[in-house]
Design an enzyme around this catalytic site. Structure first.
Site, PDB file in Angstrom:
ATOM      1  CB  CYS A  97      44.792  44.960  44.889  1.00 22.92           C
ATOM      2  SG  CYS A  97      43.411  45.890  45.552  1.00 22.92           S
ATOM      3  CG  ASP A  98      45.554  41.297  43.409  1.00 18.77           C
ATOM      4  OD1 ASP A  98      46.400  41.673  44.241  1.00 18.77           O
ATOM      5  OD2 ASP A  98      44.477  40.758  43.725  1.00 18.77           O
ATOM      6  CB  CYS A 143      41.124  44.547  43.911  1.00 21.46           C
ATOM      7  SG  CYS A 143      41.888  46.153  44.048  1.00 21.46           S
TER       8      CYS A 143
END
Ligand code: NAP
Length: 309
Positions: free
Chosen positions: A137-138, A134
């Site tokens: 997200c990261d 993701c």
């Protein structure tokens, strides 16, 4: 039969636990059924720094444990069981678990979605240490780094374009000569100087012991192998919504995501859904929580309407 409930929530990830906090606090008799440990997919990562309210970030284990304790505090029960099927019984739903059966007036499906894996040896061990599924997200953890994105669909190209905001260089590794993604994304990728596409290529091995250091790539046409040094690898080869046990029961889209209306209601009476298992949920803890809460409020209204009818 194990018991009769106002609401059964299937899945103890962020959406399910958030829903339980609200249904429990609304004094609805609430049972959460979870097949593994509470917490959901986010437990696979080390650190979450975009969940509002934690300016320094928080360990997903701690965040989810707080969710769980808060749900228990408001009276929700959690049972370890894997749901096999749902059956309409008059105005209620009979839930068939692997271990037991349960009855409820309403159900919230919060089973989430899992990322399809490449199946490489170090793939799971290095999640959070360079392996990610993701970019939203990261991606921010890879500022000025070199990363690779695996896949050739809409998601892979969208992730690659997003990653160019942070990374010095982004490779897309695709197993064929043409992308599956829509043309506009292909054009944007082609125009982006930070992106290099490695066609007809597959990852054979992730290299690095405690973090990702490189990928061993093989060209499927000429069988040539090479080592590509990278700091991270984003695997974007599709999602699998955890909805197979509901096939034929509830309306889904072509990918198995559950269709809901604005109240998180499915096409079946008393059956609601929230989180990553529903259509077009952005796969974030905060959005899973939001839909879980909205589903809980909708369930409360639905149960009140049953009493007055
Ligand atoms: P996708 O279009 O199915 O693309 C997956 C990509 O990964 C394809 O390019 C495929 O290669 C590649 N791939 C699959 N397995 C692989 C493997 N083992 N090794 C290497 N490459 C592999 O999926 P998507 O990009 O996630 O989604 C595309 C659109 O569908 C998006 O608009 C998305 O919102 C929607 N959608 C998809 C899913 C899903 O589960 N895929 C779920 C909901 C919505 P080939 O092109 O060679 O097949």
């Amino acid at each position: 039969m194990k018991g009769s409930y106002d609401v059964i929530i299937i899945g103890a990830g962020p959406a399910g636990l958030a829903a339980a906090i609200y249904t429990g606090r609304a004094r609805l008799k609430t049972l959460i059924l979870e097949k593994a440990i509470p917490g959901g997919q986010i437990m696979l990562t080390d650190w979450i720094e975009n969940y509002p309210g934690f300016p320094e970030g928080i360990a997903p284990f701690e965040l989810m444990d707080n969710f769980r304790k808060q749900a228990l505090r408001f009276g929700a029960e959690i049972e370890n069981d894997e749901v096999q099927s749902l059956e309409r019984k008059g105005k209620e739903w009979l839930v068939h678990g692997r271990r037991d059966d349960y009855l409820a007036k309403a159900i919230i499906i919060a089973t989430g979605s899992t990322y399809r894996r490449l199946g490489l040896e170090k793939e799971v061990r290095l999640i959070g240490r360079g392996v990610s599924y993701c970019a939203t997200c990261d991606g921010a953890f890879f500022r000025d780094k070199v990363v690779a994105v695996i896949g050739g669909g809409d998601n892979a190209l969208t992730e690659a374009l997003f990653l160019t905001k942070f990374c010095r260089q982004v490779y897309i590794i695709h197993r064929r000569q043409t992308f599956r993604a829509v043309r506009i994304l292909q054009e944007r990728v082609a125009a982006n100087e930070k992106i290099v596409v490695l066609w007809n290529s597959v990852v054979e091995e992730i290299l690095g012991e405690n973090k990702v250091e490189a990928l061993k790539i093989k060209n499927v046409l000429n069988k040539e192998e090479k080592i590509l040094p990278v700091d991270g690898v984003f695997i974007s080869i599709g999602m699998e919504p955890q909805s197979a046990f509901l096939r034929g029961v509830v309306e889904m889209n072509e990918w198995g995501q559950i269709k809901v209306n604005r109240n998180l209601a499915t096409n079946q009476p008393g059956l609601f859904a929230a989180g990553d298992v529903i259509e077009d949920c952005p796969r974030q803890v905060a959005t899973a929580v939001g839909t879980g809460v909205a589903a809980a409020i909708a369930v409360d209204k639905y149960l009140s309407s049953l009493e007055t009818n």
